[in-house]
Design a protein around this motif. Structure first.
Motif, PDB file in Angstrom:
ATOM      1  N   LEU A  72      32.040  10.517 115.143  1.00 59.25           N
ATOM      2  CA  LEU A  72      32.651  10.839 113.791  1.00 59.25           C
ATOM      3  C   LEU A  72      34.010  11.754 114.104  1.00 59.25           C
ATOM      4  CD1 LEU A  72      29.535  11.065 111.712  1.00 59.25           C
ATOM      5  CD2 LEU A  72      31.022   9.085 112.150  1.00 59.25           C
ATOM      6  N   VAL A  73      33.915  12.739 114.917  1.00 61.38           N
ATOM      7  CA  VAL A  73      34.802  13.616 115.063  1.00 61.38           C
ATOM      8  C   VAL A  73      36.004  13.253 115.655  1.00 61.38           C
ATOM      9  CG1 VAL A  73      35.541  15.773 116.222  1.00 61.38           C
ATOM     10  CG2 VAL A  73      33.113  15.867 115.229  1.00 61.38           C
ATOM     11  N   ASP A  74      35.806  12.148 116.839  1.00 56.54           N
ATOM     12  CA  ASP A  74      36.958  11.711 117.605  1.00 56.54           C
ATOM     13  C   ASP A  74      37.798  10.540 116.236  1.00 56.54           C
ATOM     14  OD1 ASP A  74      38.247  11.242 119.807  1.00 56.54           O
ATOM     15  OD2 ASP A  74      37.709   9.057 119.537  1.00 56.54           O
ATOM     16  N   LEU A  75      37.288  10.470 115.266  1.00 56.22           N
ATOM     17  CA  LEU A  75      37.925   9.736 114.406  1.00 56.22           C
ATOM     18  C   LEU A  75      39.420  10.299 113.810  1.00 56.22           C
ATOM     19  CD1 LEU A  75      35.049   7.746 112.313  1.00 56.22           C
ATOM     20  CD2 LEU A  75      36.639   6.582 114.081  1.00 56.22           C
ATOM     21  N   ARG A  76      39.291  11.456 113.706  1.00 58.41           N
ATOM     22  CA  ARG A  76      40.233  12.100 112.929  1.00 58.41           C
ATOM     23  C   ARG A  76      40.873  13.346 114.049  1.00 58.41           C
ATOM     24  NH1 ARG A  76      42.191  10.113 107.885  1.00 58.41           N
ATOM     25  NH2 ARG A  76      40.375   8.752 107.251  1.00 58.41           N
ATOM     26  N   TRP A  77      40.336  13.201 115.341  1.00 61.88           N
ATOM     27  CA  TRP A  77      40.564  14.383 116.173  1.00 61.88           C
ATOM     28  C   TRP A  77      42.246  14.290 116.608  1.00 61.88           C
ATOM     29  CZ3 TRP A  77      38.475  18.932 116.831  1.00 61.88           C
ATOM     30  CH2 TRP A  77      38.850  19.487 118.063  1.00 61.88           C
ATOM     31  N   PRO A  78      42.787  15.461 116.664  1.00 63.91           N
ATOM     32  CA  PRO A  78      44.496  15.020 116.805  1.00 63.91           C
ATOM     33  C   PRO A  78      44.513  14.447 118.496  1.00 63.91           C
ATOM     34  CG  PRO A  78      43.969  17.500 116.238  1.00 63.91           C
ATOM     35  CD  PRO A  78      42.659  16.785 116.403  1.00 63.91           C
ATOM     36  N   ARG A  79      45.387  13.426 118.328  1.00 61.84           N
ATOM     37  CA  ARG A  79      45.632  12.886 119.653  1.00 61.84           C
ATOM     38  C   ARG A  79      46.381  13.406 120.574  1.00 61.84           C
ATOM     39  NH1 ARG A  79      41.301  10.288 118.799  1.00 61.84           N
ATOM     40  NH2 ARG A  79      41.343   8.740 117.060  1.00 61.84           N
ATOM     41  N   GLU A  87      46.253  22.475 127.405  1.00 59.08           N
ATOM     42  CA  GLU A  87      45.439  21.120 127.327  1.00 59.08           C
ATOM     43  C   GLU A  87      44.062  21.311 127.567  1.00 59.08           C
ATOM     44  OE1 GLU A  87      45.447  16.482 129.389  1.00 59.08           O
ATOM     45  OE2 GLU A  87      46.689  17.831 129.525  1.00 59.08           O
ATOM     46  N   ALA A  88      43.841  22.419 128.409  1.00 56.03           N
ATOM     47  CA  ALA A  88      42.201  22.989 128.555  1.00 56.03           C
ATOM     48  C   ALA A  88      41.619  23.238 127.290  1.00 56.03           C
ATOM     49  CB  ALA A  88      42.216  23.813 129.858  1.00 56.03           C
ATOM     50  N   HIS A  89      42.587  24.259 126.563  1.00 59.53           N
ATOM     51  CA  HIS A  89      42.099  24.639 125.350  1.00 59.53           C
ATOM     52  C   HIS A  89      41.736  23.328 124.319  1.00 59.53           C
ATOM     53  CE1 HIS A  89      43.150  26.675 121.128  1.00 59.53           C
ATOM     54  NE2 HIS A  89      42.108  27.109 121.423  1.00 59.53           N
ATOM     55  N   TYR A  90      42.385  22.574 124.248  1.00 61.29           N
ATOM     56  CA  TYR A  90      42.552  21.472 123.432  1.00 61.29           C
ATOM     57  C   TYR A  90      41.020  20.802 123.412  1.00 61.29           C
ATOM     58  CZ  TYR A  90      43.316  16.665 122.075  1.00 61.29           C
ATOM     59  OH  TYR A  90      43.185  15.008 121.456  1.00 61.29           O
ATOM     60  N   LYS A  94      37.578  20.959 121.247  1.00 61.32           N
ATOM     61  CA  LYS A  94      36.825  19.580 120.934  1.00 61.32           C
ATOM     62  C   LYS A  94      35.454  19.557 121.344  1.00 61.32           C
ATOM     63  CE  LYS A  94      37.112  14.443 120.954  1.00 61.32           C
ATOM     64  NZ  LYS A  94      37.940  13.406 121.307  1.00 61.32           N
ATOM     65  N   ASP A  95      35.117  19.758 122.567  1.00 59.37           N
ATOM     66  CA  ASP A  95      33.851  20.200 122.933  1.00 59.37           C
ATOM     67  C   ASP A  95      32.861  21.172 122.105  1.00 59.37           C
ATOM     68  OD1 ASP A  95      34.303  18.145 125.011  1.00 59.37           O
ATOM     69  OD2 ASP A  95      34.391  19.686 126.524  1.00 59.37           O
ATOM     70  N   LEU A 200      32.367  26.964 112.827  1.00 57.64           N
ATOM     71  CA  LEU A 200      32.536  25.865 114.076  1.00 57.64           C
ATOM     72  C   LEU A 200      32.857  26.469 115.314  1.00 57.64           C
ATOM     73  CD1 LEU A 200      34.518  23.082 112.023  1.00 57.64           C
ATOM     74  CD2 LEU A 200      32.133  23.038 112.588  1.00 57.64           C
ATOM     75  N   SER A 201      33.484  27.806 115.165  1.00 58.00           N
ATOM     76  CA  SER A 201      33.814  28.169 116.836  1.00 58.00           C
ATOM     77  C   SER A 201      32.670  28.436 117.787  1.00 58.00           C
ATOM     78  CB  SER A 201      34.625  29.404 116.550  1.00 58.00           C
ATOM     79  OG  SER A 201      34.080  30.450 115.689  1.00 58.00           O
ATOM     80  N   ASP A 202      31.395  29.019 116.810  1.00 55.85           N
ATOM     81  CA  ASP A 202      30.373  29.439 117.632  1.00 55.85           C
ATOM     82  C   ASP A 202      29.190  28.957 117.143  1.00 55.85           C
ATOM     83  OD1 ASP A 202      29.955  30.735 115.216  1.00 55.85           O
ATOM     84  OD2 ASP A 202      30.161  32.932 116.034  1.00 55.85           O
TER      85      ASP A 202
END
Length: 256
Positions: A72-79, A87-90, A94-95, A200-202
């Motif tokens: 569900l998250v992946d459907l709108r996650w920034p590509r 990129e590691a932060h990205y 997400k995780d 969401l951060s923690d």
């Protein structure tokens, strides 16, 4: 005559305009990306999470138990990791969102379905001659009647108002509590039984229990800020008739 009617039109205070003003005043200064109307990475994360939350609670309770939050998250996650620190932060973000959102949603079932799910609603507050416009991420009507300590039982079923943030933002949390108090008292005759704020951060939750005696302070808070917040306007009677569906007024990262 037309001038007199216009003068009586209530001021409109939108929750997202108040949030933007508070962030600029007390929190992050507007970046170059914000100034050019590009979404920040936090806004993009909340956009993806919001759609996932909306999709999750649209499902029947039985299907929620077997739903895959990651999909569900992946459907709108920034590509692409545009705007993220690296990129590691990205990928780390997400995780974290998937893990924390999975835990938060599975533990949050006050009723079978929320009575409001990412809906924009408006109400005129007579004391302020102001129209409040709020986007309710989630509002639940629980089975028990209101029974807040020290308050007279209202006979109404309990309302639980909930909102997801990326991280702790005390000034925004305070504003959300005051807006919820005044809106619910005006629209439904009682303050929420509980106001939940998820991070969401923690993956943490902060719960606030308001009381009817808090409404006066909430009205004073909004009275102080309503003319300081840019973006307020006045609506004609025709526009107010369609206040509940005025999706054009929602920010670009809402679910409208």
């Amino acid at each position: 005559m037309s001038t007199s009617i216009t003068a009586q039109e209530p001021f409109v205070l939108h929750d997202y305009n108040l949030e933007d003003w508070l962030r600029q005043t007390y929190g992050e200064q507007p970046s170059r990306a914000t100034a050019t109307r590009q979404l920040t990475w936090k806004q993009r994360v909340l956009y993806a999470a919001g759609h996932a939350i909306n999709a999750y609670y649209t499902l029947s309770p039985e299907l929620r138990e077997v739903s895959n939050i990651a999909k569900l998250v992946d459907l709108r996650w920034p590509r692409r990791p545009v705007g993220f620190d690296s990129e590691a932060h990205y990928w780390h973000t997400k995780d974290a969102v998937v893990a924390n959102l999975t835990a938060l949603l599975q533990d949050n079932q006050p009723a079978a379905y929320p009575v409001m799910l990412y809906e924009q609603q408006q109400v005129v507050v007579p004391e302020l001659r102001t129209e409040l416009s709020l986007i309710f991420q989630m509002m639940w009507q629980a089975s028990w009647t209101t029974a807040q300590p020290g308050d007279e039982p209202s006979g109404h079923k309990s309302l639980i108002v909930q909102k997801f943030f990326w991280e702790r933002e005390p000034h925004l949390e305070e504003a959300f509590i005051h807006l919820s108090n005044v809106f619910c008292r005006t629209a439904f005759g009682c303050v929420p039984e509980r106001i939940d704020m998820f991070y969401l951060s923690d993956g943490t939750v902060q719960r606030h229990v308001p009381h009817m005696k808090d409404v006066a302070a909430s009205i004073d808070y909004l009275d102080l800020l309503r003319h300081a917040v840019p973006g307020g306007n006045r609506l004609c009677a025709c526009c107010r008739a369609n206040a509940g569906t005025a999706v054009a007024l929602a920010p670009s990262w809402s679910l409208s």
